[in-house]
Motif scaffolding. Structure first.
Motif, PDB file in Angstrom:
ATOM      1  N   TYR A  47       0.665  -1.304   0.215  1.00 31.57           N
ATOM      2  CA  TYR A  47      -0.070   0.097  -0.197  1.00 31.57           C
ATOM      3  C   TYR A  47       0.783   1.133  -0.072  1.00 31.57           C
ATOM      4  CZ  TYR A  47       0.697  -0.358   4.711  1.00 31.57           C
ATOM      5  OH  TYR A  47       1.436  -0.094   6.631  1.00 31.57           O
ATOM      6  N   ALA A  48       0.659   2.320  -0.598  1.00 34.85           N
ATOM      7  CA  ALA A  48       1.569   3.663  -0.151  1.00 34.85           C
ATOM      8  C   ALA A  48       1.066   4.348   1.331  1.00 34.85           C
ATOM      9  CB  ALA A  48       0.529   4.335  -1.686  1.00 34.85           C
ATOM     10  N   PRO A  49       2.455   4.873   1.643  1.00 34.26           N
ATOM     11  CA  PRO A  49       2.022   5.372   2.324  1.00 34.26           C
ATOM     12  C   PRO A  49       0.600   6.091   2.997  1.00 34.26           C
ATOM     13  CG  PRO A  49       3.632   6.997   1.396  1.00 34.26           C
ATOM     14  CD  PRO A  49       2.962   5.520   0.375  1.00 34.26           C
ATOM     15  N   MET A  50       0.136   6.297   3.681  1.00 36.29           N
ATOM     16  CA  MET A  50      -1.129   6.526   3.743  1.00 36.29           C
ATOM     17  C   MET A  50      -1.293   8.385   4.714  1.00 36.29           C
ATOM     18  SD  MET A  50      -3.848   4.007   5.447  1.00 36.29           S
ATOM     19  CE  MET A  50      -5.725   4.921   5.008  1.00 36.29           C
ATOM     20  N   ALA A  55       3.424  10.985  -1.505  1.00 42.17           N
ATOM     21  CA  ALA A  55       4.638  10.857  -1.718  1.00 42.17           C
ATOM     22  C   ALA A  55       4.468   9.156  -2.040  1.00 42.17           C
ATOM     23  CB  ALA A  55       5.720  10.837  -0.513  1.00 42.17           C
ATOM     24  N   GLN A  56       6.090   8.060  -2.498  1.00 43.55           N
ATOM     25  CA  GLN A  56       6.685   7.297  -2.601  1.00 43.55           C
ATOM     26  C   GLN A  56       7.033   7.005  -1.318  1.00 43.55           C
ATOM     27  OE1 GLN A  56       5.373   5.213  -5.094  1.00 43.55           O
ATOM     28  NE2 GLN A  56       3.865   7.089  -5.616  1.00 43.55           N
ATOM     29  N   ASP A  60      11.941  10.295  -3.300  1.00 45.19           N
ATOM     30  CA  ASP A  60      12.869  11.776  -3.599  1.00 45.19           C
ATOM     31  C   ASP A  60      12.111  12.410  -2.716  1.00 45.19           C
ATOM     32  OD1 ASP A  60      15.314  10.305  -4.361  1.00 45.19           O
ATOM     33  OD2 ASP A  60      14.507  11.070  -6.698  1.00 45.19           O
ATOM     34  N   ASP A  61      11.095  11.953  -2.188  1.00 45.62           N
ATOM     35  CA  ASP A  61       9.760  13.223  -1.366  1.00 45.62           C
ATOM     36  C   ASP A  61      10.408  13.438  -0.165  1.00 45.62           C
ATOM     37  OD1 ASP A  61       7.889  12.834  -3.388  1.00 45.62           O
ATOM     38  OD2 ASP A  61       8.015  10.658  -2.976  1.00 45.62           O
ATOM     39  N   PHE A  62      11.075  12.635   0.792  1.00 43.30           N
ATOM     40  CA  PHE A  62      12.216  13.071   1.590  1.00 43.30           C
ATOM     41  C   PHE A  62      13.124  13.938   2.214  1.00 43.30           C
ATOM     42  CE2 PHE A  62       8.721   9.450   2.364  1.00 43.30           C
ATOM     43  CZ  PHE A  62       7.139   9.802   2.899  1.00 43.30           C
ATOM     44  N   SER A 144      15.505   7.988   3.316  1.00 35.61           N
ATOM     45  CA  SER A 144      15.680   8.102   2.196  1.00 35.61           C
ATOM     46  C   SER A 144      16.328   7.104   1.005  1.00 35.61           C
ATOM     47  CB  SER A 144      18.009   7.892   3.007  1.00 35.61           C
ATOM     48  OG  SER A 144      17.941   6.504   3.019  1.00 35.61           O
ATOM     49  N   ASN A 145      16.339   7.367  -0.446  1.00 36.30           N
ATOM     50  CA  ASN A 145      16.109   6.695  -1.350  1.00 36.30           C
ATOM     51  C   ASN A 145      17.652   6.436  -2.058  1.00 36.30           C
ATOM     52  OD1 ASN A 145      15.218   4.920  -3.468  1.00 36.30           O
ATOM     53  ND2 ASN A 145      15.045   7.758  -4.484  1.00 36.30           N
TER      54      ASN A 145
END
Length: 335
Positions: A47-50, A55-56, A60-62, A144-145
């Motif tokens: 599941y995606a982060p609720m 974000a994924q 790179d969203d964080f 991190s990515n």
């Protein structure tokens, strides 16, 4: 009947995994590469982060620090689980040997009183600083990515628990085998006026949303605090009648020197990225500058307390390290 023995060479059809070959070419890969690179999930999540729908889970969203290729960063130490654990076991055995020597001769108990005060009132409370650093690095590993980077961050988080244990062992040795020094150190961390700016800065850094900014902020703080306690004072101890301090603290100084290798490699990778390098360079400079300003405010009372107890030139050492960091990461270099 005669038989002739012949050697038959069977060509290897697969040198490594497909995802490793896509990055490094179809050739034999190292165990580090196969166990560390490009193994972070990219799709088919449960599941995606609720809690962050924009974000994924791994992306790179964080952080504002971005690599166009998350696999561009590799640990210069080439640590995966087995060599990391073996190295840390060896490092702890070395520390234990030093500590056994110190305890057998009661060298901490025989320190001059001013040095003993520095250990009990400044160094031992830093076990709580290490716990805060562990939280920062664990959060960075989570968000991190890039699997090689997340691995470095995870191991660094484990290290901070180990560092807290090393400081705790020194405190127990100073207390003659009891935990009294640890209880006193907790009270000092919570209530001593000289440590409250540092404690506040650490707690605010724990709450920074951008894991990259949190990592850079911790890097600056580590460089200044470790240099003060475990490099500058260790050097003073050699000539100041406190060899036991030097013997005990050398292990923490050695740890930071190794830690620095992968963090500065990450900074270089950020700067050299073909797509995001310019932005990363500007962001790194501004983040280090801001982190230096906050670290100097947080650590100035600590340096002043050391100089009250010991008169060791701690304030000057703090200024010198700040200028060194500023020159390395903020002031632009000229060709």
């Amino acid at each position: 009947m005669q038989y002739e023995l012949k050697t038959q060479v069977i060509e290897t059809q697969r040198h490594t995994f497909d995802h490793i070959a896509a990055i490094f070419g179809d050739r034999p890969a190292t165990r580090y590469q196969e166990g560390s690179v490009d193994i972070q999930p990219k799709e088919n999540f449960h599941y995606a982060p609720m809690w962050a729908p924009q974000a994924q889970l791994y992306g790179d969203d964080f952080s504002a620090f971005v690599l166009s290729d998350p696999n561009a960063f590799l640990d210069p130490r080439q640590y995966y689980y087995a060599p990391y654990v073996a190295n840390r076991a060896e490092a702890y055995d070395s520390f234990k040997t030093s500590l056994d020597y110190i305890e057998d001769r009661d060298l901490l108990g025989r320190l001059p009183q001013d040095w003993k005060d520095v250990v009990s009132e400044v160094v031992i409370p830093m076990r709580h600083y290490e716990s805060g650093a562990q939280l920062i690095l664990t959060a960075a590993a989570r968000f991190s990515n890039g699997s090689a980077l997340a691995q470095c961050l995870s191991y660094a988080g484990f290290d901070r628990t180990g560092n807290a244990q090393v400081i705790s062992r020194i405190g127990i040795a100073l207390g003659g085998g009891t935990a009294d020094q640890l209880a006193t150190a907790k009270t000092t961390w919570l209530e001593d006026d000289a440590l409250q700016p540092l404690r506040e800065h650490m707690e605010k850094t724990i709450c920074v949303d951008d894991w990259g900014v949190g990592l850079v902020t911790l890097y600056v703080l580590d460089e200044m605090l470790y240099d003060l306690l475990y490099v500058h004072l260790e050097d003073k101890a050699v000539t100041g009648g406190a060899p036991a301090y030097s013997l005990a603290m050398q292990h923490l100084a050695g740890w930071l020197a190794e830690q620095r290798t992968w963090i500065e490699k990450l900074f270089a990778t950020w700067r050299e990225d073909p797509q995001t390098g310019e932005k990363n360079t500007e962001l790194l400079a501004s983040t280090v500058e801001e982190a230096l300003a906050k670290a100097e405010i947080a650590l100035r009372p600590v340096a002043e307390k050391i100089d009250r107890l010991l008169d060791a030139g701690a304030g000057e050492a703090l200024d010198a390290k700040a200028e060194q960091l500023r020159a390395a990461h903020v002031v632009p270099t000229t060709a």
